[in-house]
Design an enzyme around this catalytic site. Structure first.
Site, PDB file in Angstrom:
ATOM      1  N   ILE A  75     -14.572   3.880   3.428  1.00 46.26           N
ATOM      2  CA  ILE A  75     -13.756   2.723   3.090  1.00 46.26           C
ATOM      3  C   ILE A  75     -13.096   2.126   4.321  1.00 46.26           C
ATOM      4  CG2 ILE A  75     -11.642   4.042   2.616  1.00 46.26           C
ATOM      5  CD1 ILE A  75     -13.016   0.944   0.722  1.00 46.26           C
TER       6      ILE A  75
ATOM      7  N   ASN B 108      -7.018  -3.326  -0.464  1.00 49.16           N
ATOM      8  CA  ASN B 108      -7.601  -2.214  -1.216  1.00 49.16           C
ATOM      9  C   ASN B 108      -6.619  -1.047  -1.159  1.00 49.16           C
ATOM     10  OD1 ASN B 108     -10.011  -0.896  -2.557  1.00 49.16           O
ATOM     11  ND2 ASN B 108      -9.765   0.479  -0.813  1.00 49.16           N
TER      12      ASN B 108
ATOM     13  N   GLY C 129     -16.799   6.181  -4.145  1.00 50.74           N
ATOM     14  CA  GLY C 129     -15.427   5.927  -4.572  1.00 50.74           C
ATOM     15  C   GLY C 129     -14.659   5.230  -3.461  1.00 50.74           C
ATOM     16  N   GLU C 130     -13.358   5.420  -3.441  1.00 50.11           N
ATOM     17  CA  GLU C 130     -12.471   4.874  -2.405  1.00 50.11           C
ATOM     18  C   GLU C 130     -12.342   3.345  -2.479  1.00 50.11           C
ATOM     19  OE1 GLU C 130     -13.906   6.227   1.412  1.00 50.11           O
ATOM     20  OE2 GLU C 130     -13.887   8.331   0.805  1.00 50.11           O
ATOM     21  N   GLY C 131     -13.051   2.696  -3.392  1.00 49.48           N
ATOM     22  CA  GLY C 131     -13.081   1.235  -3.438  1.00 49.48           C
ATOM     23  C   GLY C 131     -14.245   0.642  -2.666  1.00 49.48           C
TER      24      GLY C 131
END
Length: 323
Positions: A70, A34, A288-290
């Site tokens: 994350i 990621n 967010g952030e994956g």
């Protein structure tokens, strides 16, 4: 396989996509990664986010220290986390774990001028491509992307509205938690920015005027991943907007994509409907952030294991009861 037809639902769809992408009935997921691209946006000066600009660099530090959302998700699912500074308005000095590819200390304020120049756009695309090439060289064949940049939901809303020809009101959400008055202020600022834009409606021009460096880098990364045949797990609203733009440059990218989850950001459900996409999860995430992609990754693992480990009727010594 020794099971009723269709009994594993979307896992079967995932397995089919994996097998077709890798051209094998025994697909593998290798060295998942990621990549989080980080940058600031000039439009933050218009106070359209609940979060101040310094949150961008502070969250980067939190990710580097392993304390972000994350961070624990990547640890839990053994996904390699990589951070890239493409335009944070902060000097990180030399710091382990952060790739330094800063283009500029934040984009320009698109209420008054283009966020970035054409050469900066090209540079951001190249940064994303380079990052994917690096992880591919060490064996990665499944990847996701995240972002960190205060007000990038606002940029995403404008890009979605212009590219999809959808009302801006349907695309604008609360970001990191705006109240009703804050949401209306955000909408009015973005509407004024669109009204003041005199450029072309082609994707490259719109992206250069309203985009963020981290978003453009993610687009370059997605395009390179598809070129290399890497499976792409798409996170929430911002990364889906980036995919929308990437698909305008290379429509075949969609065959490499799995939509991980439906974000709680208002415009995401409209964008998913526009793309006719069926996300794996709907957890109310808007971090967010994956994060959504990593939450969905175990389902991809299950699909691969189904293809590799589930017995056939013959192997299980079961009588096949359907044609």
């Amino acid at each position: 396989m020794a099971k009723p037809k269709g009994s594993l639902g979307q896992l079967e769809e995932l397995a089919l996509q994996l097998a077709m992408l890798q051209k094998t009935l025994k697909p593998e997921l290798r060295k998942p990664c990621n990549i989080v691209f980080c940058a600031d946006h000039g439009i933050v000066e218009e106070h359209i986010s609940q979060s101040p600009k310094e949150i961008t660099y502070q969250v980067v530090y939190n990710m580097l220290n392993g304390g972000a959302g994350i961070s624990f998700l990547c640890r839990q699912h053994q996904v390699d986390l990589k951070l890239v500074d493409v335009g944070v308005d902060y000097d990180f000095q030399a710091i382990s774990g952060l790739k330094h590819r800063k283009i500029r200390r934040g984009t320009r304020n698109y209420l008054y001028e283009a966020a970035m120049t054409e050469s900066e756009l090209e540079e951001a695309i190249k940064i994303g491509e380079d990052c994917v090439s690096e992880v591919y060289e060490v064996g990665c064949n499944v990847i996701s992307f995240g972002e960190m940049g205060i007000t990038n939901t606002a940029s995403s809303a404008i890009l979605m509205s212009l590219i999809c020809d959808l009302p801006l009101r349907d695309c604008v959400g609360r970001g990191s938690g705006l109240d009703d008055d804050g949401l209306e202020h955000r909408y009015q600022v973005l509407l004024k920015a669109i009204d003041g834009y005199q450029g072309s409606r082609n994707p490259e021009a719109v992206l250069a005027y309203f985009g963020g460096y981290e978003m453009v880098a993610a687009i370059g990364a997605m395009l390179r991943a598809a070129e290399l045949g890497i499976l792409i797990l798409i996170d929430g609203f911002i990364m889906t907007v980036c995919l929308l733009l990437a698909s305008r440059f290379n429509p075949t990218i969609m065959q490499y994509v799995i939509f991980s989850h439906q974000s709680d950001e208002a415009g995401h459900k409209h964008l998913l409907a526009y793309l006719k996409a069926k996300p794996l999860l709907s957890l109310g995430l808007r971090l967010g952030e994956g994060s959504g992609a990593i939450c969905a990754y175990p389902l991809l693992c299950s699909a691969a294991m189904m293809m590799n480990e589930m017995a056939s009727f013959e192997e299980a010594k079961l009588r096949k009861y359907f044609d």
